[in-house]
Design a protein around this motif. Structure first.
Motif, PDB file in Angstrom:
ATOM      1  N   ALA A 212      39.451  29.910  38.740  1.00  0.00           N
ATOM      2  CA  ALA A 212      38.821  30.250  40.019  1.00  0.00           C
ATOM      3  C   ALA A 212      39.207  31.636  40.494  1.00  0.00           C
ATOM      4  CB  ALA A 212      39.209  29.216  41.077  1.00  0.00           C
ATOM      5  N   LEU A 213      40.297  32.189  39.976  1.00  0.00           N
ATOM      6  CA  LEU A 213      40.780  33.492  40.439  1.00  0.00           C
ATOM      7  C   LEU A 213      39.796  34.629  40.156  1.00  0.00           C
ATOM      8  CD1 LEU A 213      43.174  34.825  41.836  1.00  0.00           C
ATOM      9  CD2 LEU A 213      44.241  35.122  39.600  1.00  0.00           C
ATOM     10  N   PRO A 214      39.246  34.767  38.938  1.00  0.00           N
ATOM     11  CA  PRO A 214      38.260  35.847  38.728  1.00  0.00           C
ATOM     12  C   PRO A 214      37.008  35.703  39.589  1.00  0.00           C
ATOM     13  CG  PRO A 214      39.072  35.024  36.630  1.00  0.00           C
ATOM     14  CD  PRO A 214      39.532  34.070  37.677  1.00  0.00           C
ATOM     15  N   LEU A 215      36.592  34.472  39.852  1.00  0.00           N
ATOM     16  CA  LEU A 215      35.421  34.261  40.695  1.00  0.00           C
ATOM     17  C   LEU A 215      35.688  34.737  42.120  1.00  0.00           C
ATOM     18  CD1 LEU A 215      32.582  33.126  41.105  1.00  0.00           C
ATOM     19  CD2 LEU A 215      33.630  30.883  41.536  1.00  0.00           C
ATOM     20  N   LEU A 216      36.866  34.421  42.640  1.00  0.00           N
ATOM     21  CA  LEU A 216      37.212  34.905  43.979  1.00  0.00           C
ATOM     22  C   LEU A 216      37.327  36.425  43.998  1.00  0.00           C
ATOM     23  CD1 LEU A 216      39.913  32.272  45.021  1.00  0.00           C
ATOM     24  CD2 LEU A 216      37.507  32.373  45.707  1.00  0.00           C
ATOM     25  N   GLY A 217      37.888  36.998  42.924  1.00  0.00           N
ATOM     26  CA  GLY A 217      37.984  38.451  42.854  1.00  0.00           C
ATOM     27  C   GLY A 217      36.617  39.112  42.811  1.00  0.00           C
ATOM     28  N   PHE A 218      35.679  38.503  42.105  1.00  0.00           N
ATOM     29  CA  PHE A 218      34.328  39.052  42.048  1.00  0.00           C
ATOM     30  C   PHE A 218      33.659  39.012  43.417  1.00  0.00           C
ATOM     31  CE2 PHE A 218      29.765  38.208  41.617  1.00  0.00           C
ATOM     32  CZ  PHE A 218      29.356  39.385  41.007  1.00  0.00           C
ATOM     33  N   ALA A 248      37.740  51.751  44.692  1.00  0.00           N
ATOM     34  CA  ALA A 248      38.825  50.876  45.137  1.00  0.00           C
ATOM     35  C   ALA A 248      38.309  49.518  45.591  1.00  0.00           C
ATOM     36  CB  ALA A 248      39.601  51.547  46.262  1.00  0.00           C
ATOM     37  N   SER A 249      37.050  49.480  46.028  1.00  0.00           N
ATOM     38  CA  SER A 249      36.491  48.191  46.438  1.00  0.00           C
ATOM     39  C   SER A 249      36.328  47.230  45.270  1.00  0.00           C
ATOM     40  CB  SER A 249      35.139  48.414  47.125  1.00  0.00           C
ATOM     41  OG  SER A 249      34.197  48.966  46.192  1.00  0.00           O
ATOM     42  N   LEU A 250      36.332  47.757  44.039  1.00  0.00           N
ATOM     43  CA  LEU A 250      36.206  46.915  42.851  1.00  0.00           C
ATOM     44  C   LEU A 250      37.554  46.470  42.295  1.00  0.00           C
ATOM     45  CD1 LEU A 250      33.452  48.976  40.972  1.00  0.00           C
ATOM     46  CD2 LEU A 250      33.142  47.048  42.527  1.00  0.00           C
ATOM     47  N   LEU A 251      38.637  46.892  42.945  1.00  0.00           N
ATOM     48  CA  LEU A 251      39.960  46.554  42.434  1.00  0.00           C
ATOM     49  C   LEU A 251      40.294  45.069  42.558  1.00  0.00           C
ATOM     50  CD1 LEU A 251      42.146  49.561  43.644  1.00  0.00           C
ATOM     51  CD2 LEU A 251      41.483  48.989  41.311  1.00  0.00           C
ATOM     52  N   ALA A 252      39.656  44.391  43.482  1.00  0.00           N
ATOM     53  CA  ALA A 252      39.923  42.949  43.604  1.00  0.00           C
ATOM     54  C   ALA A 252      39.561  42.221  42.317  1.00  0.00           C
ATOM     55  CB  ALA A 252      39.136  42.377  44.783  1.00  0.00           C
ATOM     56  N   LEU A 253      38.437  42.598  41.725  1.00  0.00           N
ATOM     57  CA  LEU A 253      38.036  41.984  40.454  1.00  0.00           C
ATOM     58  C   LEU A 253      38.986  42.392  39.334  1.00  0.00           C
ATOM     59  CD1 LEU A 253      36.030  40.344  38.792  1.00  0.00           C
ATOM     60  CD2 LEU A 253      34.640  42.409  38.562  1.00  0.00           C
ATOM     61  N   VAL A 254      39.394  43.660  39.329  1.00  0.00           N
ATOM     62  CA  VAL A 254      40.312  44.129  38.284  1.00  0.00           C
ATOM     63  C   VAL A 254      41.652  43.417  38.384  1.00  0.00           C
ATOM     64  CG1 VAL A 254      41.549  46.134  37.399  1.00  0.00           C
ATOM     65  CG2 VAL A 254      39.179  46.372  38.168  1.00  0.00           C
ATOM     66  N   HIS A 255      42.170  43.304  39.600  1.00  0.00           N
ATOM     67  CA  HIS A 255      43.456  42.641  39.791  1.00  0.00           C
ATOM     68  C   HIS A 255      43.381  41.159  39.418  1.00  0.00           C
ATOM     69  CE1 HIS A 255      44.668  45.914  42.910  1.00  0.00           C
ATOM     70  NE2 HIS A 255      44.854  46.310  41.659  1.00  0.00           N
ATOM     71  N   SER A 256      42.330  40.489  39.817  1.00  0.00           N
ATOM     72  CA  SER A 256      42.217  39.051  39.538  1.00  0.00           C
ATOM     73  C   SER A 256      42.040  38.788  38.046  1.00  0.00           C
ATOM     74  CB  SER A 256      41.046  38.456  40.331  1.00  0.00           C
ATOM     75  OG  SER A 256      39.815  39.094  39.973  1.00  0.00           O
ATOM     76  N   VAL A 257      41.236  39.613  37.364  1.00  0.00           N
ATOM     77  CA  VAL A 257      41.057  39.426  35.922  1.00  0.00           C
ATOM     78  C   VAL A 257      42.356  39.729  35.172  1.00  0.00           C
ATOM     79  CG1 VAL A 257      39.850  40.297  33.885  1.00  0.00           C
ATOM     80  CG2 VAL A 257      38.575  39.840  35.977  1.00  0.00           C
ATOM     81  N   GLY A 258      43.039  40.812  35.561  1.00  0.00           N
ATOM     82  CA  GLY A 258      44.310  41.132  34.913  1.00  0.00           C
ATOM     83  C   GLY A 258      45.351  40.045  35.132  1.00  0.00           C
ATOM     84  N   ALA A 259      45.410  39.507  36.362  1.00  0.00           N
ATOM     85  CA  ALA A 259      46.360  38.426  36.638  1.00  0.00           C
ATOM     86  C   ALA A 259      46.007  37.173  35.856  1.00  0.00           C
ATOM     87  CB  ALA A 259      46.385  38.142  38.139  1.00  0.00           C
ATOM     88  N   THR A 260      44.716  36.902  35.722  1.00  0.00           N
ATOM     89  CA  THR A 260      44.304  35.722  34.952  1.00  0.00           C
ATOM     90  C   THR A 260      44.714  35.840  33.489  1.00  0.00           C
ATOM     91  OG1 THR A 260      42.412  35.394  36.431  1.00  0.00           O
ATOM     92  CG2 THR A 260      42.329  34.322  34.287  1.00  0.00           C
TER      93      THR A 260
END
Length: 330
Positions: A212-218, A248-260
């Motif tokens: 669910a983390l990448p979906l929330l990041g997206f 920088a607005s796209l960093l949420a997806l980058v952070h969530s995918v990297g954490a996943t």
């Protein structure tokens, strides 16, 4: 020998209770991970910068710095920012707690192995070597149930260690003597399959949260990009001058995918270490206990006693026959 139906029912209820308690433990484990994430999420969030560094610089220059990738201006935009950080903390707490759980299991298995080595030794040169009477005189000499049960029920290991719990269930019997070999082997197979299934299925909640983390990041990145795009469309802000903020607005997806990906590697490593531990636990009971069951079986002891009695009777009859023959010759 006829099998006592109440004995089989007792074993079945014991295994069902063991399964229920293990499922309850893993549910409490999830609750502990959720509770531990509350104070941790604030620390995780503080590791990221709330603003974009050098927002007026060129995008290719900003992308080369580590400060940009550690910035999280999206954290305060909408409701999903705090939720993402909380979810990251939950997954991290879960990995830490499972690592501690695995260390406890390894140490508990070491204690059980030492107890089995102490109470069930391989006696090849001791006082019982070459003497078969000890097999039929006292069953407690072949398998000291009370001593093993005392070690298996020792606190706090009996509450957390799988090895202690499994040993305690293996030693449950109806008080008539040593448990039969087929019963203990069957019970060990049931417990072995149950432990593998419960430990494997305990990762389901972790996998669901990590997926669910990448979906929330997206969704968060889409919302942050939408907020950045509004003044650009209205003409109140130049897209070229605020391109860094747009990236920088796209960093949420980058952070969530990297954490996943990182959590996936960590969970994969821990899962394989747990499988290695469970195989070591299975081998421990087979090598140090069940492989010696021909001498630890209640059925074997009864058969040995019966054969010894018949052999004694046969010797008495042969002596009487020999004495009668000698009297006839004289």
């Amino acid at each position: 020998m006829e099998r006592d139906p109440f004995e089989g029912a007792s074993m079945e209820y014991g295994i069902r209770r063991y399964e229920s308690t293990q499922r309850l433990w893993w549910f409490c484990f999830l609750l502990m991970s959720l509770a531990a994430a509350f104070p941790v999420s604030a620390q995780v969030r503080s590791a990221f910068s709330p603003s974009v560094p050098h927002a007026s610089a060129k995008p290719h220059e900003v992308l080369q710095g580590i400060d940009f990738w550690l910035s999280a201006p999206w954290a305060d935009q909408g409701l999903l920012g705090p939720l993402i950080f909380y979810l990251l903390s939950v997954l991290g707490a879960c990995l830490v707690l499972r690592t501690l759980w695995l260390l406890v299991q390894v140490w508990g298995t070491f204690l059980v192995a030492r107890a089995l080595k102490r109470h069930v030794p391989i006696d090849g040169s001791g006082k019982n070597a070459g003497h078969a009477g000890w097999l039929v005189d006292d069953a407690t000499q072949t398998l000291p149930l009370l001593a093993l049960a005392r070690d298996a029920g020792r606190l706090p290991w009996s509450l957390f260690s799988l090895a202690h719990k499994r040993l305690r269930l293996l030693l449950v019997f109806d008080g008539r003597g040593t448990p039969s070999s087929d019963e203990m082997v069957h019970r060990e197979q049931r417990l072995e399959g149950l432990d593998w299934h419960l430990v494997s299925s305990s990762w389901d909640a972790f996998r669901s949260l990590s997926r669910a983390l990448p979906l929330l990041g997206f969704v968060q990145s889409a919302w942050a990009f939408y907020l950045w795009l509004q003044p650009v469309l209205n003409g109140s802000q130049d897209a070229s001058s605020s391109a860094v903020e747009g990236l920088a607005s796209l960093l949420a997806l980058v952070h969530s995918v990297g954490a996943t990906l990182a959590f996936g590697l960590g969970s994969g490593l821990l899962s394989r270490l747990e499988s290695l531990y469970l195989s070591r636990l299975d081998g421990l009971f087979y090598d140090q206990l069940l492989s010696r069951m021909p001498l630890h079986s209640a059925d074997t002891l009864v058969i040995l006693k019966t054969l010894a009695r018949h052999f004694h009777e046969l010797q008495e009859r042969l002596k009487k026959l020999e004495h009668a023959v000698l009297q006839d010759r004289s």
